[in-house]
Every structure is written in structure tokens, then in C-alpha cells.
Design a protein around this motif. Structure first.
Motif, PDB file in Angstrom:
ATOM      1  N   LEU A 269     -23.603  29.624 -19.054  1.00  8.38           N
ATOM      2  CA  LEU A 269     -22.700  28.884 -19.942  1.00  8.38           C
ATOM      3  C   LEU A 269     -21.808  27.910 -19.168  1.00  8.38           C
ATOM      4  O   LEU A 269     -21.363  26.904 -19.727  1.00  8.38           O
ATOM      5  CB  LEU A 269     -21.823  29.849 -20.745  1.00  8.38           C
ATOM      6  CG  LEU A 269     -22.530  30.737 -21.759  1.00  8.38           C
ATOM      7  CD1 LEU A 269     -21.518  31.617 -22.487  1.00  8.38           C
ATOM      8  CD2 LEU A 269     -23.323  29.907 -22.760  1.00  8.38           C
ATOM      9  N   VAL A 270     -21.545  28.212 -17.905  1.00  7.85           N
ATOM     10  CA  VAL A 270     -20.704  27.316 -17.101  1.00  7.85           C
ATOM     11  C   VAL A 270     -21.354  25.944 -17.004  1.00  7.85           C
ATOM     12  O   VAL A 270     -20.710  24.905 -17.204  1.00  7.85           O
ATOM     13  CB  VAL A 270     -20.467  27.913 -15.702  1.00  7.85           C
ATOM     14  CG1 VAL A 270     -19.821  26.896 -14.781  1.00  7.85           C
ATOM     15  CG2 VAL A 270     -19.593  29.163 -15.803  1.00  7.85           C
ATOM     16  N   THR A 271     -22.654  25.914 -16.723  1.00  6.23           N
ATOM     17  CA  THR A 271     -23.386  24.644 -16.655  1.00  6.23           C
ATOM     18  C   THR A 271     -23.534  24.023 -18.035  1.00  6.23           C
ATOM     19  O   THR A 271     -23.358  22.813 -18.208  1.00  6.23           O
ATOM     20  CB  THR A 271     -24.780  24.870 -16.037  1.00  6.23           C
ATOM     21  OG1 THR A 271     -24.627  25.447 -14.740  1.00  6.23           O
ATOM     22  CG2 THR A 271     -25.539  23.563 -15.926  1.00  6.23           C
TER      23      THR A 271
ATOM     24  N   GLY B 270     -20.502  22.088 -19.067  1.00  7.38           N
ATOM     25  CA  GLY B 270     -20.088  20.972 -18.239  1.00  7.38           C
ATOM     26  C   GLY B 270     -18.815  21.195 -17.446  1.00  7.38           C
ATOM     27  O   GLY B 270     -18.036  20.248 -17.237  1.00  7.38           O
ATOM     28  N   LEU B 271     -18.613  22.397 -16.952  1.00  9.03           N
ATOM     29  CA  LEU B 271     -17.384  22.701 -16.214  1.00  9.03           C
ATOM     30  C   LEU B 271     -17.485  22.227 -14.760  1.00  9.03           C
ATOM     31  O   LEU B 271     -18.526  22.360 -14.116  1.00  9.03           O
ATOM     32  CB  LEU B 271     -17.123  24.205 -16.243  1.00  9.03           C
ATOM     33  CG  LEU B 271     -16.785  24.765 -17.632  1.00  9.03           C
ATOM     34  CD1 LEU B 271     -16.797  26.278 -17.616  1.00  9.03           C
ATOM     35  CD2 LEU B 271     -15.436  24.261 -18.090  1.00  9.03           C
ATOM     36  N   GLU B 272     -16.390  21.705 -14.239  1.00  9.27           N
ATOM     37  CA  GLU B 272     -16.342  21.256 -12.853  1.00  9.27           C
ATOM     38  C   GLU B 272     -16.270  22.461 -11.920  1.00  9.27           C
ATOM     39  O   GLU B 272     -15.615  23.458 -12.226  1.00  9.27           O
ATOM     40  CB  GLU B 272     -15.118  20.366 -12.623  1.00  9.27           C
ATOM     41  CG  GLU B 272     -15.198  19.023 -13.333  1.00  9.27           C
ATOM     42  CD  GLU B 272     -13.974  18.173 -13.040  1.00  9.27           C
ATOM     43  OE1 GLU B 272     -13.064  18.645 -12.326  1.00  9.27           O
ATOM     44  OE2 GLU B 272     -13.920  17.033 -13.549  1.00  9.27           O
TER      45      GLU B 272
ATOM     46  N   THR C  56     -15.770  24.034  -7.776  1.00  9.19           N
ATOM     47  CA  THR C  56     -15.129  23.819  -6.484  1.00  9.19           C
ATOM     48  C   THR C  56     -16.199  23.779  -5.395  1.00  9.19           C
ATOM     49  O   THR C  56     -17.385  24.029  -5.651  1.00  9.19           O
ATOM     50  CB  THR C  56     -14.136  24.949  -6.169  1.00  9.19           C
ATOM     51  OG1 THR C  56     -14.883  26.167  -5.948  1.00  9.19           O
ATOM     52  CG2 THR C  56     -13.158  25.171  -7.321  1.00  9.19           C
ATOM     53  N   SER C  57     -15.787  23.520  -4.161  1.00  5.75           N
ATOM     54  CA  SER C  57     -16.718  23.515  -3.040  1.00  5.75           C
ATOM     55  C   SER C  57     -17.282  24.913  -2.775  1.00  5.75           C
ATOM     56  O   SER C  57     -18.335  25.061  -2.149  1.00  5.75           O
ATOM     57  CB  SER C  57     -16.023  22.984  -1.778  1.00  5.75           C
ATOM     58  OG  SER C  57     -14.895  23.790  -1.459  1.00  5.75           O
ATOM     59  N   ARG C  58     -16.596  25.947  -3.252  1.00  9.34           N
ATOM     60  CA  ARG C  58     -17.067  27.334  -3.097  1.00  9.34           C
ATOM     61  C   ARG C  58     -18.059  27.726  -4.180  1.00  9.34           C
ATOM     62  O   ARG C  58     -18.619  28.818  -4.159  1.00  9.34           O
ATOM     63  CB  ARG C  58     -15.883  28.304  -3.148  1.00  9.34           C
ATOM     64  CG  ARG C  58     -14.918  28.198  -1.984  1.00  9.34           C
ATOM     65  CD  ARG C  58     -13.745  29.154  -2.190  1.00  9.34           C
ATOM     66  NE  ARG C  58     -14.197  30.515  -2.371  1.00  9.34           N
ATOM     67  CZ  ARG C  58     -13.501  31.464  -2.984  1.00  9.34           C
ATOM     68  NH1 ARG C  58     -12.305  31.181  -3.485  1.00  9.34           N
ATOM     69  NH2 ARG C  58     -13.968  32.677  -3.092  1.00  9.34           N
ATOM     70  N   GLY C  59     -18.265  26.838  -5.161  1.00  7.07           N
ATOM     71  CA  GLY C  59     -19.199  27.134  -6.231  1.00  7.07           C
ATOM     72  C   GLY C  59     -18.607  27.886  -7.399  1.00  7.07           C
ATOM     73  O   GLY C  59     -19.338  28.339  -8.287  1.00  7.07           O
ATOM     74  N   THR C  60     -17.276  28.035  -7.427  1.00  4.29           N
ATOM     75  CA  THR C  60     -16.619  28.645  -8.579  1.00  4.29           C
ATOM     76  C   THR C  60     -16.071  27.544  -9.482  1.00  4.29           C
ATOM     77  O   THR C  60     -16.041  26.370  -9.110  1.00  4.29           O
ATOM     78  CB  THR C  60     -15.479  29.570  -8.137  1.00  4.29           C
ATOM     79  OG1 THR C  60     -14.560  28.830  -7.313  1.00  4.29           O
ATOM     80  CG2 THR C  60     -16.016  30.750  -7.336  1.00  4.29           C
ATOM     81  N   VAL C  61     -15.635  27.921 -10.666  1.00  2.00           N
ATOM     82  CA  VAL C  61     -15.129  26.936 -11.621  1.00  2.00           C
ATOM     83  C   VAL C  61     -13.755  26.437 -11.178  1.00  2.00           C
ATOM     84  O   VAL C  61     -12.888  27.228 -10.802  1.00  2.00           O
ATOM     85  CB  VAL C  61     -15.050  27.541 -13.035  1.00  2.00           C
ATOM     86  CG1 VAL C  61     -14.456  26.526 -14.023  1.00  2.00           C
ATOM     87  CG2 VAL C  61     -16.434  27.978 -13.503  1.00  2.00           C
TER      88      VAL C  61
ATOM     89  N   ASN D  68     -11.573  21.506 -16.990  1.00  2.00           N
ATOM     90  CA  ASN D  68     -11.663  20.095 -17.349  1.00  2.00           C
ATOM     91  C   ASN D  68     -12.053  19.877 -18.802  1.00  2.00           C
ATOM     92  O   ASN D  68     -11.981  18.756 -19.310  1.00  2.00           O
ATOM     93  CB  ASN D  68     -12.680  19.380 -16.446  1.00  2.00           C
ATOM     94  CG  ASN D  68     -14.080  19.983 -16.559  1.00  2.00           C
ATOM     95  OD1 ASN D  68     -14.289  21.150 -16.243  1.00  2.00           O
ATOM     96  ND2 ASN D  68     -15.041  19.194 -16.989  1.00  2.00           N
ATOM     97  N   VAL D  69     -12.469  20.944 -19.494  1.00  2.00           N
ATOM     98  CA  VAL D  69     -12.813  20.855 -20.912  1.00  2.00           C
ATOM     99  C   VAL D  69     -11.611  21.324 -21.726  1.00  2.00           C
ATOM    100  O   VAL D  69     -11.219  22.497 -21.627  1.00  2.00           O
ATOM    101  CB  VAL D  69     -14.048  21.724 -21.243  1.00  2.00           C
ATOM    102  CG1 VAL D  69     -14.356  21.667 -22.736  1.00  2.00           C
ATOM    103  CG2 VAL D  69     -15.249  21.266 -20.426  1.00  2.00           C
TER     104      VAL D  69
END
Length: 301
Positions: free
Chosen positions: A237-239, A242-244, A246-251, A260-261
Motif C-alpha cells: 500500500l505504501v507504493t 505514492g508515499l515518499e 527516506t534514504s533508509r527505505g522507510t516512509v 506527503n499525501v
């Protein structure tokens, strides 16, 4: 139409539902029933609940939600979620059975899925003597012979961190260590051995690790193994939403777990903070506070 839909029934989701229930909001909490910490011996570092079995913590949380008549809890997987952006139905969820529900706000508390290295015995011992978080399980394994599985600077730093719990420590790189001469010297100075042989399997029984067997036939006696920087997957669901990241791969979340939504919040392990159960619960509470405040503002317009 619900005021708030919450996806995920771990500490983050349960605490969000609790706070919103106390605000008399109509809440739907959907729990697929596959928590990340299901194999863990206990939830540690959680004030008043230190060492409690994960399932028992969830049971207590669910029981407490029963006091709030506006909170509905379903054992259901959410197959899809959409941000419609419509005033009458900002978010729409599709449950696994095909039912669709609408919500004014959405909180994702879906956590993460751990992908373990493909090594024989790893999955069997996971959560019992193979771990990824020393803050959660290091105390129980303190002063025993331990190993860290990882390579490069990340593996080196994790191994040095583990010295807080044991001085009998070996870094397993499962192939070339990818360490600079300086990093190697740092590990040696701190008493950490390095084994670069490829790992064949983990051996043990009744949840306890006894030894680590390498492909060349040699073995290393160890009581616990900690994974440095394992692979973790976010919920689909994260993809989809359309959630942004971080560089660590978390939201990427901001104040009170906002994303951002607009109207969508992420709390728990999938967000950017420390991945402790007690932190997840706190993030759920913060997201609930922000959601209720948004709803109050909208209702006054």
C-alpha cells in the motif's frame, strides 16, 4: 463512511485506535494478523510490559478497544487503498473479500516484513536466538558468545555496537568483508574477530543456536546471531498510495507522522524513527492526535 481507517493492528495501530476512540471518532481498524514480531520471545523495553509475549500485548490492546463503541476492529487484510481526493470520500479501502469502505483519514500502521538471508536454519531460529535488534534482545543474550552477520562499514559499526552486550564477538561477512584496513584494525583493537568464509547453515535445537557451520566444513560455536542491516519490505500500500521514502527505505513522515499525501499518516516501523514497539505505540498516539485535530478543523469550516 468512517472518520478514520487504520491498517495494521500492532502497537501503532492499536494505540491510534485507542486515542481516536476516546475522541469519539468512528474508527475502522483492519488487522491482517501477521505481525513482524510474531516469532519474538517477548516485547522488551516497553514500560510496564517488559518481556510480554507479542500476542499477549495485542490481546490486551484489543480488549481495551472493546470499551469504545465507535471503534470497529476487523480481522481482515486490506487488498487496496486509494486516495480519491473527493470531499465526500477522501480515501477508499478494498478489503480482501471485495468489500469497499470509505474514510476521511487514513493511518497506515502496517509495519515491515523481514527478509532473512537464505541460510539453512535461519528461519527456524529467528526470534529465539537469531535477532536484528540488540536493544530488543541483547540483554537476554548478554555475555554469551555472539556473532554479527554483515559486511562493509555497516557490519563493522553494528559489531562495535554489540560490544555493549558481549565482549566475545565475531563478525561474519559470508564472503569478502568489504572493509578498509582501518576498519579491520578498529575491529581487532576492540577484540572483534572477522570470519569471511561463506556460511552454510546454522545448527541448534529448541530455538537455541549452538554453532555456525561454514561451507569449508569448519564451525564456530555461538549462542546468538544478530543481523546487521537485514532486508525489510514495506507493505504494498505504501507504493500504491505514492508515499515518499527516506534514504533508509522507510516512509518519510513529518510532524505527528504526516506524509506527503494530505490526510494520510504512517505510524510504527514503516516510518522513519527507531523501530521499537513502545515508539510505534507513541507514533500511533501522535498520528491520532493530528488526525482528530484535522477533523475538528474541517468540521468547523
Amino acid at each position: 463512511m468512517y472518520d478514520v481507517a487504520i491498517v495494521g493492528g500492532g502497537p501503532a495501530g492499536l494505540n491510534a485506535a485507542l486515542v481516536l476512540g476516546r475522541c469519539r471518532r468512528r474508527v475502522l481498524l483492519c488487522d491482517a494478523g501477521n505481525p513482524r514480531n510474531a516469532a519474538s520471545r517477548g516485547v522488551n523495553g516497553f514500560l510496564s510490559r517488559d518481556g510480554i509475549p507479542p500476542g499477549e500485548l495485542r490481546r490486551i490492546g484489543r480488549q481495551e478497544l472493546g470499551h469504545y463503541e465507535t471503534v470497529e476492529l476487523r480481522d481482515a487484510d486490506v487488498a487496496d487503498a486509494e486516495c480519491l481526493g473527493q470531499p465526500e470520500t477522501p480515501f477508499r479501502l478494498t478489503l480482501a473479500g471485495g468489500e469497499r469502505v470509505g474514510a476521511r483519514k487514513l493511518i497506515l500502521a502496517t509495519g515491515l516484513v523481514e527478509e532473512l538471508p537464505q541460510i539453512e536454519g535461519m528461519e527456524t531460529l529467528w526470534g529465539q536466538s537469531v535477532f536484528d535488534c540488540p536493544y530488543c534482545d541483547g540483554w537476554e543474550e548478554r555475555d554469551r558468545p555472539m556473532a554479527v552477520y554483515g559486511r562493509g562499514e555497516r557490519g563493522m559499526r553494528f559489531a562495535l555496537e554489540m560490544l555493549s552486550w558481549s565482549r566475545d564477538l565475531v563478525l561474519l561477512t559470508d564472503g569478502p568483508a568489504e572493509l578498509s584496513a582501518e576498519d579491520r584494525d578498529c575491529l581487532v583493537r576492540n577484540g572483534v574477530s572477522i570470519r569471511e568464509e561463506q556460511v552454510a547453515r546454522l545448527e541448534g535445537g529448541d530455538g537455541r543456536l549452538d554453532r555456525i557451520r561454514f561451507h569449508d566444513g569448519s564451525a564456530l560455536e555461538r549462542s546468538a546471531l544478530f543481523l546487521a542491516g537485514g532486508i525489510r519490505k514495506l507493505h504494498a500500500l505504501v507504493t500504491r498510495l505514492g508515499l515518499e521514502l527516506t534514504s533508509r527505505g522507510t516512509v518519510r513522515t513529518g510532524t505527528c507522522e504526516a506524509t506527503n499525501v494530505p490526510g494520510l499518516y504512517v505510524a510504527g516501523d514503516a516510518s522513519r524513527r527507531v523501530q521499537f514497539a513502545v515508539v510505534a505505540a507513541a507514533e500511533g498516539a501522535m498520528a491520532a492526535f493530528a488526525v482528530h485535530d484535522e477533523l475538528l478543523t474541517e468540521d468547523r469550516l
